[in-house]
Scaffold this motif. Structure first.
Motif, PDB file in Angstrom:
ATOM      1  N   TRP A 105       0.953  -1.203  -0.184  1.00  0.00           N
ATOM      2  CA  TRP A 105       0.031   0.007   0.137  1.00  0.00           C
ATOM      3  C   TRP A 105       0.731   1.317  -0.037  1.00  0.00           C
ATOM      4  O   TRP A 105       0.624   2.397  -0.921  1.00  0.00           O
ATOM      5  CB  TRP A 105      -0.869  -0.025   1.224  1.00  0.00           C
ATOM      6  N   GLY A 106       1.787   1.046   0.599  1.00  0.00           N
ATOM      7  CA  GLY A 106       2.995   2.273   0.673  1.00  0.00           C
ATOM      8  C   GLY A 106       3.435   2.622  -0.735  1.00  0.00           C
ATOM      9  O   GLY A 106       3.616   3.778  -1.380  1.00  0.00           O
ATOM     10  N   LEU A 107       3.583   1.502  -1.439  1.00  0.00           N
ATOM     11  CA  LEU A 107       4.206   1.589  -2.947  1.00  0.00           C
ATOM     12  C   LEU A 107       3.085   2.010  -3.732  1.00  0.00           C
ATOM     13  O   LEU A 107       3.152   2.940  -4.780  1.00  0.00           O
ATOM     14  CB  LEU A 107       4.625   0.350  -3.372  1.00  0.00           C
ATOM     15  N   GLU A 112       0.531   6.863  -6.717  1.00  0.00           N
ATOM     16  CA  GLU A 112      -0.538   7.879  -6.989  1.00  0.00           C
ATOM     17  C   GLU A 112       0.195   9.190  -6.839  1.00  0.00           C
ATOM     18  O   GLU A 112      -0.180  10.114  -7.706  1.00  0.00           O
ATOM     19  CB  GLU A 112      -1.394   7.961  -6.050  1.00  0.00           C
ATOM     20  N   GLU A 113       1.198   9.483  -6.020  1.00  0.00           N
ATOM     21  CA  GLU A 113       1.733  10.643  -5.909  1.00  0.00           C
ATOM     22  C   GLU A 113       2.604  11.206  -6.799  1.00  0.00           C
ATOM     23  O   GLU A 113       2.868  12.293  -7.482  1.00  0.00           O
ATOM     24  CB  GLU A 113       2.532  10.940  -4.567  1.00  0.00           C
ATOM     25  N   LYS A 114       3.199  10.274  -7.702  1.00  0.00           N
ATOM     26  CA  LYS A 114       4.053  10.459  -8.734  1.00  0.00           C
ATOM     27  C   LYS A 114       3.591  10.376 -10.101  1.00  0.00           C
ATOM     28  O   LYS A 114       4.424  10.661 -11.312  1.00  0.00           O
ATOM     29  CB  LYS A 114       5.375   9.176  -8.696  1.00  0.00           C
ATOM     30  N   GLU A 120       4.659  13.357 -17.479  1.00  0.00           N
ATOM     31  CA  GLU A 120       5.582  14.339 -17.964  1.00  0.00           C
ATOM     32  C   GLU A 120       6.722  13.769 -18.493  1.00  0.00           C
ATOM     33  O   GLU A 120       7.245  13.909 -19.657  1.00  0.00           O
ATOM     34  CB  GLU A 120       6.040  15.295 -16.977  1.00  0.00           C
ATOM     35  N   ALA A 121       7.326  12.582 -17.843  1.00  0.00           N
ATOM     36  CA  ALA A 121       8.489  11.832 -18.457  1.00  0.00           C
ATOM     37  C   ALA A 121       7.955  10.818 -19.773  1.00  0.00           C
ATOM     38  O   ALA A 121       8.817  10.916 -20.866  1.00  0.00           O
ATOM     39  CB  ALA A 121       8.831  10.805 -17.492  1.00  0.00           C
TER      40      ALA A 121
END
Length: 130
Positions: A105-107, A112-114, A120-121
């Motif tokens: 879940w941390g991953l 989600e944040e990235k 953009e990349a």
């Protein structure tokens, strides 16, 4: 040395980079698309099958059933069938499952944040290739 001692001795040398290491299968199960989402949903508490299906948007009944069975077999999910009519089955995390769920879940939250940076990349990559 009995069978369980032999198995424990082999697993003490687990190496996820080794082609035949059982840890690869475990990693695949907990990091699969549906595995991550089911584990995350169960972090909130016990769910019935239909509740999990609604929570994990886009999963088919077949894939949810397979995912739950796999996670149960690996010791991450507990399945409790109540002896009532109509049948009622609840799913919850085992202590091992809760530990795995918190890790994946941390991953998932990190991804989600990235998303903006990843999009953009991708745009930059695609522009450079054309």
């Amino acid at each position: 040395m009995d069978v369980s001692e032999s198995l424990i001795a082999k697993l003490a040398k687990a190496d996820v980079n080794a082609p035949m290491c059982p840890s690869r299968g475990v990693l695949e199960h907990v990091t699969s698309r549906w595995g991550v989402l089911v584990l995350a949903a169960l972090l909130a508490g016990t769910h019935r099958f239909s509740e999990l299906r609604r929570t994990v948007g886009g999963v088919s009944e077949k894939m949810l059933a397979q995912t739950l069975q796999t996670l149960e077999r690996d010791g991450f999910v507990h399945r409790h069938a109540h002896p009532v009519i109509p049948p009622r089955v609840d799913y919850s995390l085992t202590p091992l499952g809760e530990e795995a769920a918190r890790q994946v879940w941390g991953l998932a939250r990190w991804t989600e944040e990235k998303v903006p940076q990843v999009l953009e990349a991708r745009e930059q990559y695609d522009a450079a290739r054309t």
